[in-house]
Design a protein around this motif. Structure first.
Motif, short mmCIF file in Angstrom:
data_model
loop_
_atom_site.label_atom_id
_atom_site.label_comp_id
_atom_site.label_asym_id
_atom_site.label_seq_id
_atom_site.Cartn_x
_atom_site.Cartn_y
_atom_site.Cartn_z
N TYR A 211 -25.69 -70.42 -12.23
CA TYR A 211 -24.54 -71.33 -12.14
C TYR A 211 -25.01 -72.80 -12.16
O TYR A 211 -24.45 -73.64 -12.87
N HIS A 212 -26.03 -73.10 -11.42
CA HIS A 212 -26.50 -74.48 -11.36
C HIS A 212 -27.14 -74.89 -12.68
O HIS A 212 -27.05 -76.07 -13.08
N ASP B 151 -26.57 -67.73 -8.34
CA ASP B 151 -26.41 -69.15 -8.01
C ASP B 151 -27.29 -70.03 -8.91
O ASP B 151 -26.88 -71.12 -9.36
N ARG C 261 -24.17 -79.04 -18.55
CA ARG C 261 -22.91 -79.73 -18.79
C ARG C 261 -23.05 -81.22 -18.50
O ARG C 261 -22.43 -82.06 -19.17
N ARG C 262 -23.88 -81.54 -17.57
CA ARG C 262 -24.08 -82.95 -17.22
C ARG C 262 -25.24 -83.60 -18.03
O ARG C 262 -25.63 -84.74 -17.75
N ASP C 263 -25.76 -82.86 -18.95
CA ASP C 263 -26.86 -83.35 -19.80
C ASP C 263 -28.12 -83.71 -19.01
O ASP C 263 -28.91 -84.61 -19.33
N GLY D 279 -26.05 -73.99 -15.59
CA GLY D 279 -24.89 -74.33 -16.42
C GLY D 279 -24.34 -75.69 -16.09
O GLY D 279 -23.95 -76.46 -16.99
N GLU D 280 -24.34 -76.03 -14.82
CA GLU D 280 -23.87 -77.34 -14.41
C GLU D 280 -24.81 -78.45 -14.90
O GLU D 280 -24.36 -79.53 -15.32
N ALA D 281 -26.08 -78.18 -14.87
CA ALA D 281 -27.05 -79.18 -15.36
C ALA D 281 -26.90 -79.40 -16.86
O ALA D 281 -27.01 -80.53 -17.35
#
Length: 351
Positions: A306-307, A303, A313-315, A309-311
């Motif tokens: 995953y988070h 998890d 992507r959102r710069d 990677g999301e951070a």
């Protein structure tokens, strides 16, 4: 079609199985079937039938005997002729001989050939050189009356020593003549009627037997179907009984589990202290607890990656920070998964 071919010294004997032309009549021939009939069976049946009633018989051996008839008339003026003594008026007389020197006729040197009879005849001696009358033998019977002109004489019949043989030969000759001329006798008509009635009765019996066999076959088929259905029904009933037994067992277990759940819910609802979630799940052995903790940490690491990677992507974070944290989490995740594999192998659990 089967025919009897006799040899030259044999004749066909007509019966209910063989006609005058030699054609064979048998039920096996009338009921010939290409699938079940063969020549071997036909020959065996013919052997059994002809053993009881032969289809041929041998020709009778006829001996031709020529009987010389008596003369129907006799010369009236035969000087010096005397009748033959001791033989009766129905036997032939010897031919007259030329008169001798003394004026008396002489008897022949050899007696004429007569058919064989049971009555012995005397042998006459040859004529003497003196030309006189021969000496007559003494006979027990008197001389027959002298011949007179115009006396009728019947034809001398052939004599046989055995009357039954003559009767059998006559019957055989009549049968042979009837067979050779093709005359239909009462025996032939009777045999034909018997054969026709037998065929009709056999046909009726065959029809009745065939009908009964068909009914029996249908009944047996129905019985087989009923037995098969009975077996299927018994199998279904047994299966239903087993399923009913298993269902009753599962319902009993379900009721027991439901009672346990209700008691646990009641105990928890009556507790005043708050429930610690980490302590709610416990294991029965330290190995299982280590496996459980490693699995929980592995899922938490997954998890976190995953988070991250999301951070990225959102710069929210830059690339260097992302790579640094992902590298450390991946190393930790590798160690946790290796620990889980060893725990499963130690506890003989599937991987």
């Amino acid at each position: 079609m089967v025919y009897v071919k006799p040899t030259p010294d044999m004749l066909i004997k007509a019966s209910r199985h063989v006609d005058q032309n030699g054609k064979v009549f048998l039920p096996y021939l009338h009921e010939w079937n290409l699938n079940s009939s063969d020549l071997v069976g036909l020959i065996q049946i013919m052997i059994m039938v002809f053993n009881e009633m032969p289809p041929v018989y041998s020709k009778p051996k006829t001996h031709t005997t020529t009987a010389s008839p008596y003369p129907t008339s006799f010369p009236g003026n035969m000087p010096g002729y005397m009748p033959m003594p001791g033989v009766g008026p129905n036997l032939p007389y010897p031919a007259p001989q030329p008169p001798a020197t003394s004026g008396y006729p002489s008897y022949p040197t050899q007696p004429p050939a007569y058919p064989p009879t049971s009555t012995p005849y005397p042998v006459y001696p040859p004529t003497s050189s003196g030309g006189g009358l021969p000496t007559m033998p003494q006979m027990a019977t008197p001389y027959p009356p002298p011949y007179t002109a115009g006396m009728p004489y019947s034809v001398y019949p052939p004599v046989t020593s055995n009357p039954s043989t003559q009767t059998s030969a006559t019957e055989t000759s009549s049968t042979t003549s009837a067979t050779s001329t093709g005359t239909i006798t009462e025996e032939h008509i009777r045999a034909s009627l018997i054969s026709a009635v037998s065929d009709r009765v056999r046909a009726k019996l065959r029809d009745s037997y065939g009908g009964c066999q068909a009914e029996v076959s249908v009944l047996r088929q129905q019985q087989s179907d009923l037995n098969e259905g009975k077996t299927k029904l018994e199998g279904l009933l047994n299966k239903l009984d087993q399923e009913q037994t298993e269902l009753d067992k599962n319902m009993r277990i379900l009721r027991e589990r439901e009672a346990e759940m209700k008691s646990a819910i009641a105990r928890l609802s009556s507790a005043t202290e708050p429930l610690d979630l980490d302590e709610a799940v416990t294991t029965t052995a330290p190995l299982y607890k280590q496996l459980l903790n490693a699995y929980a940490e592995d899922q938490a690491t997954q998890d976190a990656i995953y988070h991250l990677g999301e951070a990225l992507r959102r710069d929210v974070i830059d690339l260097d920070c992302f790579l640094k944290h992902v590298r450390s989490l991946s190393r930790k995740q590798f160690q946790l998964r290796a620990t889980m594999i060893k725990c499963r192998a130690k506890g003989n659990m599937a991987g």
